[in-house]
Write an enzyme that holds these catalytic residues in place. Structure first.
Site, PDB file in Angstrom:
ATOM      1  CB  SER A 107      -1.529   0.980   4.886  1.00  0.00           C
ATOM      2  OG  SER A 107      -1.651   0.837   6.599  1.00  0.00           O
ATOM      3  CD  GLU A 110      -3.045  -3.322  20.241  1.00  0.00           C
ATOM      4  OE1 GLU A 110      -3.338  -2.762  19.246  1.00  0.00           O
ATOM      5  OE2 GLU A 110      -3.608  -4.205  20.988  1.00  0.00           O
ATOM      6  CE  LYS A 145       2.183  -0.390  15.572  1.00  0.00           C
ATOM      7  NZ  LYS A 145       1.578   0.609  14.928  1.00  0.00           N
ATOM      8  CE  LYS A 170      10.412  -0.421   9.675  1.00  0.00           C
ATOM      9  NZ  LYS A 170      10.723  -0.720   8.253  1.00  0.00           N
ATOM     10  CB  THR A 197      -6.936  -4.127  21.710  1.00  0.00           C
ATOM     11  OG1 THR A 197      -6.316  -2.908  21.316  1.00  0.00           O
ATOM     12  CG2 THR A 197      -6.511  -4.815  20.343  1.00  0.00           C
ATOM     13  CB  SER A 204      -0.959  -0.066   1.163  1.00  0.00           C
ATOM     14  OG  SER A 204      -0.213  -0.066   2.284  1.00  0.00           O
TER      15      SER A 204
END
Length: 649
Positions: free
Chosen positions: A480, A572, A432, A444, A501, A315
């Site tokens: 995305s 998360e 993140k 990352k 969540t 995306s």
């Protein structure tokens, strides 16, 4: 009294027995037409004999009526005036009636004068024949108009409860065209009850198409409620994005539906305008300033160059491909491992551009040797690195895959960019990666550290034509692949529930085009070693986003579509950050892009640590892999994960 009659008709007509009236047989229509001619004859007889004049002798009135009716009946049969469906009468049916009655009148006049010439007597009064002709046509025509209006107007009243009562925002030519189109559309979907004009300041009563024009002196929800309307159709094109957003949010807050409509010139089907009315996308409700790009600077760097985009079929990558085509590169190399999406993008882009060479490469960034063949063959000048694994729960369960793609894949591309003297390498990272709580975020961050340290290593070594390594960091991208918007959309289409969540979870959001525009801008301004962060606007509570999406779809949260709290997923956290606690920012010429000043790892150390991480990943279980990741990224603290046992207080 009029209102009472209208309501009574509505109650009667709304009964299913009346609604389901079938089409009358043709012989009944023929009989009604003949009866109407009889009535015309009677009216003529009354009118003629009421005159205080002496009339010359003619046939017995009963014989006159019979002859007139017979000739008209023959004319009706000849011209088939009864063959049409009365409730769907058209201009052609009116013409057929005129021709039939005129033919009857002329035939009767011929009979009358022929009889006079031969027998020196008259069958009818000429004036009486003309009056009968006029009255017959008028009654036949009015009968059809009456039936048509009853079925079109009053039977529609019976279906009004099934139509969406709507107000059109705007009173210009576009708004009037929308109202006209909706009024005449078959089958009908909307019942337009008023216009709203924000520019009308006087208090005089005005109307368009017999619908009132309301001056917007009050909130739009007050007007909708007062008109008992269910929806607002925004046809006013002079509204700013901010004004439109406020209108939409006000409608959603009070559970009113809201639609937008394209300009008349953009209508695809002039007969089905309701199909072109669009619900607002959630992207339209983001409180964001419009992005202003330095197109000249971007074009100056990209024009005539060879540009490689990794993850090009994704995306983000595919949108970068589309936007790069606007800056006239010599060649675009689209690299991805997903075969079908890559092929689809190739077909799409090939239709968009003719003067830019498009090359699609099926390759995996984890395969160094395969990548080197690509670099050797195409020799890219710019690399935009968008390929990555980004699903937090999946990477939490498969940390080795996060290392292979996000770390090894990035290292392979960076090393080859250095070797083949790529001018600029722009890596797309994520918020993140800041104080990561997940394997994905930490992978990352490791990639960020390697790319940044490599850049400073080359600068310190005074390498000529050294590659400039640039990192861009932003939050969630609406729409995305894998983002919550497509997930919520599917859940709404399935009737719910929407799964969230945590009720307090907050995220930053951008649209795909916005994110890619800023990536190109940051890449153009970067001198190497920077981590660019983007102005993400105001953070959004996910539960508020879900409620807005439900309302945009025309439903009521927790009534039509339920919202279900399922608990935080592994890795998360409640909110994401764009900067670590130790980081500072520097401004750029674009106030929507800042430079994060993070600590820079020593190239030799980070290279050795990553080599050890790769070795562990190939041989050891997940727990050992994550433990090494935490050594490289000390701020990596797992949340809602089995790896929390590795964290030391």
């Amino acid at each position: 009294m009029r209102e009472f009659i209208y309501k009574s008709l509505r109650r009667v007509i709304s009964t299913k027995r009346f609604q389901n009236i079938g089409y009358l047989p043709r012989w009944i229509i023929f009989a009604i037409d003949v009866f109407i001619v009889l009535i015309a004859c009677v009216i003529t007889q009354i009118m003629v004999f009421s005159l205080n004049v002496k009339l010359y002798p003619t046939l017995n009135p009963y014989l006159q009526y019979g002859f007139v009716i017979l000739v008209n009946a023959f004319s009706f049969v000849f011209f088939r005036t009864y063959s049409g469906i009365i409730r769907h009468s058209t201009f052609i049916d009116g013409v057929k009636l005129l021709v039939a009655t005129t033919a009857s009148y002329l035939a009767l006049m011929v009979f009358n004068y022929s009889f006079q010439i031969i027998l020196h007597d008259r069958l009818f009064l000429s004036t009486g024949l003309f009056i009968t002709y006029v009255i017959s046509f008028l009654l036949l025509f009015l009968f059809r108009i009456l039936v048509k209006n009853v079925f079109e107007t009053y039977l529609q009243v019976a279906d009004t409860n099934q139509l969406i009562k709507a107000i059109i925002y705007g009173a210009d030519a576009n708004a009037i065209s929308v109202a006209n189109a909706l009024k005449t559309e078959k089958p009908a979907r909307f019942n337009v009850v008023a216009f709203v004009n924000k520019f009308q300041q006087d208090k005089t009563n005005k109307s368009i198409l017999n619908l009132p024009i309301i001056n917007q002196r009050k909130g739009i929800h007050v007007i909708l409620k007062s008109m008992n309307a269910e929806a607002l159709i925004i046809a006013e094109k002079s509204l700013t994005k901010e004004e439109t957003r406020k209108l939409v949010e006000e409608c959603l807050d009070y559970n009113f539906k809201v639609f937008t409509v394209p300009l008349i010139t953009d209508w695809e089907d002039q007969n089905q305008i309701s199909n072109q009315l669009q619900n607002f996308a959630i992207e339209d409700l983001l409180e964001r300033k419009p992005i202003v790009l330095d197109n000249n600077k971007i074009s100056a760097q990209i024009k005539g160059k060879r540009v490689m985009i990794t993850g090009g079929a994704g995306s983000i990558g595919s949108e970068i491909v589309r936007q790069v085509t606007n800056f006239s590169p010599y060649k675009i190399i689209i690299l991805d491992q997903a075969e079908s999406p890559l092929h689809s993008l190739q077909l799409e882009v090939s239709e968009l551009v003719n003067d830019v060479k498009i090359k699609t490469v099926l390759a995996d960034i984890r395969d160094y040797d395969a990548l080197e063949l690509v670099f050797e063959k195409f020799k890219p000048d710019f690399v935009y690195h968008a390929a990555a694994y980004k699903h937090v729960p999946l990477m939490e369960e498969n940390p080795s895959q996060a290392i292979f793609t996000n770390v090894i894949g990035t290292k392979n591309l960076a090393d080859l960019s250095r070797k083949y003297l790529v001018e600029k390498f722009v890596m797309i990272s994520t918020d993140k990666a800041v104080n990561p709580s997940s394997v994905m975020g930490a992978s990352k961050r490791i990639a960020e550290k390697y790319v940044q340290s490599l850049n400073y290593h080359l600068v310190n070594a005074n390498k000529k034509n050294a590659t400039k390594f640039i990192t861009t960091r932003f939050g969630n991208v609406l729409g995305s692949n894998g983002s919550i918007v497509p997930l919520f959309t599917k859940q709404i289409q399935d009737g719910g529930p929407i799964t969230i969540t945590h009720p307090e979870i907050i995220r930053y959001f951008m649209t795909i085009p916005e994110a890619c525009q800023l990536v190109l801008e940051a890449g153009a301004m970067g001198n190497g070693g920077e981590i660019y962060i983007f102005d993400m606007g105001e953070p959004v509570k996910i539960i508020d986003l879900a409620k807005k999406m439900i309302r945009l779809a025309g439903f009521i949260p927790d009534k039509d579509i339920n919202i279900k709290i399922i608990g935080l997923r592994p890795g998360e956290k409640l909110f994401e950050e764009l900067l670590s606690d130790e980081s500072k920012t520097l401004p750029t010429h674009n106030n929507q892009i800042l430079i994060a000043q993070d600590s820079i790892a020593e190239y030799g150390e980070i290279k050795e640590s990553i080599a050890e991480l790769i070795s562990i990943t190939r041989k050891n279980p997940s727990l050992d892999v994550v433990a090494q990741m935490k050594k490289i990224v000390p701020e990596f603290k797992s949340m809602n994960s089995e790896y929390q046992t590795l964290d030391v207080d």
